[in-house]
Design an enzyme around this catalytic site. Sequence first.
Site, mmCIF file in Angstrom:
data_model
loop_
_atom_site.group_PDB
_atom_site.id
_atom_site.type_symbol
_atom_site.label_atom_id
_atom_site.label_comp_id
_atom_site.label_asym_id
_atom_site.label_seq_id
_atom_site.Cartn_x
_atom_site.Cartn_y
_atom_site.Cartn_z
ATOM 1 N N LYS A 147 16.169 -22.424 1.236
ATOM 2 C CA LYS A 147 16.037 -21.025 0.810
ATOM 3 C C LYS A 147 14.756 -20.804 0.019
ATOM 4 C CE LYS A 147 20.723 -19.375 1.221
ATOM 5 N NZ LYS A 147 21.964 -18.933 0.615
ATOM 6 N N LYS B 287 18.670 -21.559 11.515
ATOM 7 C CA LYS B 287 20.103 -21.318 11.304
ATOM 8 C C LYS B 287 20.356 -19.828 11.139
ATOM 9 C CE LYS B 287 22.645 -21.316 7.288
ATOM 10 N NZ LYS B 287 23.836 -20.463 7.436
ATOM 11 N N LYS C 58 22.656 -14.681 6.854
ATOM 12 C CA LYS C 58 22.528 -13.302 6.378
ATOM 13 C C LYS C 58 21.201 -13.118 5.666
ATOM 14 C CE LYS C 58 27.175 -13.561 5.135
ATOM 15 N NZ LYS C 58 27.056 -14.513 4.022
HETATM 16 P P1 ATP Z 1 23.475 -16.720 3.166
HETATM 17 O O1 ATP Z 1 22.239 -16.606 4.004
HETATM 18 O O2 ATP Z 1 23.576 -15.643 2.117
HETATM 19 O O3 ATP Z 1 23.704 -18.107 2.625
HETATM 20 P P2 ATP Z 1 25.164 -17.278 5.369
HETATM 21 O O4 ATP Z 1 24.874 -16.480 6.574
HETATM 22 O O5 ATP Z 1 24.630 -18.675 5.323
HETATM 23 O O6 ATP Z 1 24.680 -16.416 4.138
HETATM 24 P P3 ATP Z 1 27.557 -17.977 3.936
HETATM 25 O O7 ATP Z 1 28.334 -16.903 3.268
HETATM 26 O O8 ATP Z 1 26.631 -18.812 3.109
HETATM 27 O O9 ATP Z 1 26.735 -17.307 5.154
HETATM 28 O O10 ATP Z 1 28.541 -18.954 4.710
HETATM 29 C C1 ATP Z 1 29.891 -18.599 5.027
HETATM 30 C C2 ATP Z 1 30.485 -19.635 5.955
HETATM 31 O O11 ATP Z 1 29.859 -19.522 7.242
HETATM 32 C C3 ATP Z 1 30.246 -21.081 5.513
HETATM 33 O O12 ATP Z 1 31.421 -21.833 5.812
HETATM 34 C C4 ATP Z 1 29.098 -21.542 6.366
HETATM 35 O O13 ATP Z 1 29.141 -22.938 6.601
HETATM 36 C C5 ATP Z 1 29.308 -20.764 7.649
HETATM 37 N N1 ATP Z 1 28.039 -20.496 8.318
HETATM 38 C C6 ATP Z 1 27.006 -19.755 7.830
HETATM 39 N N2 ATP Z 1 25.999 -19.697 8.718
HETATM 40 C C7 ATP Z 1 26.401 -20.418 9.802
HETATM 41 C C8 ATP Z 1 25.798 -20.744 11.070
HETATM 42 N N3 ATP Z 1 24.599 -20.295 11.392
HETATM 43 N N4 ATP Z 1 26.510 -21.505 11.934
HETATM 44 C C9 ATP Z 1 27.746 -21.959 11.617
HETATM 45 N N5 ATP Z 1 28.372 -21.685 10.455
HETATM 46 C C10 ATP Z 1 27.721 -20.934 9.548
HETATM 47 MG MG MG Z 2 24.748 -19.835 3.446
#
Ligand code: ATP
Ligand code: MG
Length: 324
Positions: free
Chosen positions: A112, A192, A195
């Site tokens: 990040k 990856k 969000k």
């Molecule tokens: P941020 O960018 O704010 O970290 P994020 O999109 O990574 O958001 P999180 O809220 O951090 O989402 O993760 C929520 C759940 O979704 C976690 O269990 C994480 O492992 C899973 N997850 C997030 N992104 C992915 C992805 N690209 N593929 C598979 N699982 C994911």
């Molecule tokens: Mg995340």
Amino acid sequence: MRILSGVQPSGGGGAHIGNYFGAIRQHVELQARGQGIYFIADYHSMTSVRDAAQRRELVRELALDYLASGLDPRRSILYRQSDLPETCELAWLLTTVTPMGLLQRATSFKEKSAAGLQPDHGLFAYPVLQAADILQFQPDLVPVGLDQKQHIEMARDIAQKFNQTYGSEVFRLPEAHILEDVAVVPGIDGRKMSKSYGNTLPMFGPEKQLRKAVMAIVTDSTPVAQAKETRQTLFQLWSLFATQDEREELFARARAGGLGYGEVKQDLAERLLRFFAPMRALRADLARRPDEIEDVLRQGAGRARELALATWTAAREAAGLGAR
Ligand code: ATP
Ligand code: MG
């Protein structure tokens, strides 16, 4: 069996298909196997979202995403992280036994920061708060995407450190539960899907926007007539919505040449919209009853508090905090 997991209300158009296939779908399936405890991580979102009204709105939206995905509030607990402020106290108890070096090795923090997010101490320390989220419930299973594997391992290390430091078995060591084939869903730019990277396909985004995002998925510049590399983002995303037979058929066409990326993208958009259509309808229905959403979160917090209380008390007791 107790199952614990959470998702951040960190914007970017709501829960995305990476969250769904990597986490939420498992959360829903696991409801049949034990007591699910799922939370909306609004404390965690503070490292990226800095607007109060927006945070409240994102929490509501994510609660809708979860419920529309099949989370049953009569069976599982869905709560808002900040409704249990004791978790933050526990995080302090844990942070005082967490070695700096452990946090410095966190890949999510490194990624990040490298992606241009201005890192604050909260982002750095967030694996400790996450350890508190998990350890307070003594869960048997923590279903997450592969990106979270390291954080669960850190929670184990931190739990062990606390137990050793205070010579007590306050915390049991948690296990990650990761579905290997969808472990990391790529975003439309090939990194990856996150969000915070703005590279998502939101589960319930407006149709037009979703189609546009699908058309923007990165591909190489192989001409239509030539054979395509099937180990690329577009085919990985398409495969999430296809059966094994369909996949073999499309991949054979890709290898033979003559298959255009545009055709695959259009088909992916159709499949994605079709897949989420029933959930989308349910979500629209739920959205008309905002009071019910708030009730679910409140009741969820009440039940979660009952389950965590013994551990909070034991941790304070072990550390010698408060009056006897
Ligand atoms: P941020 O960018 O704010 O970290 P994020 O999109 O990574 O958001 P999180 O809220 O951090 O989402 O993760 C929520 C759940 O979704 C976690 O269990 C994480 O492992 C899973 N997850 C997030 N992104 C992915 C992805 N690209 N593929 C598979 N699982 C994911
Ligand atoms: Mg995340």
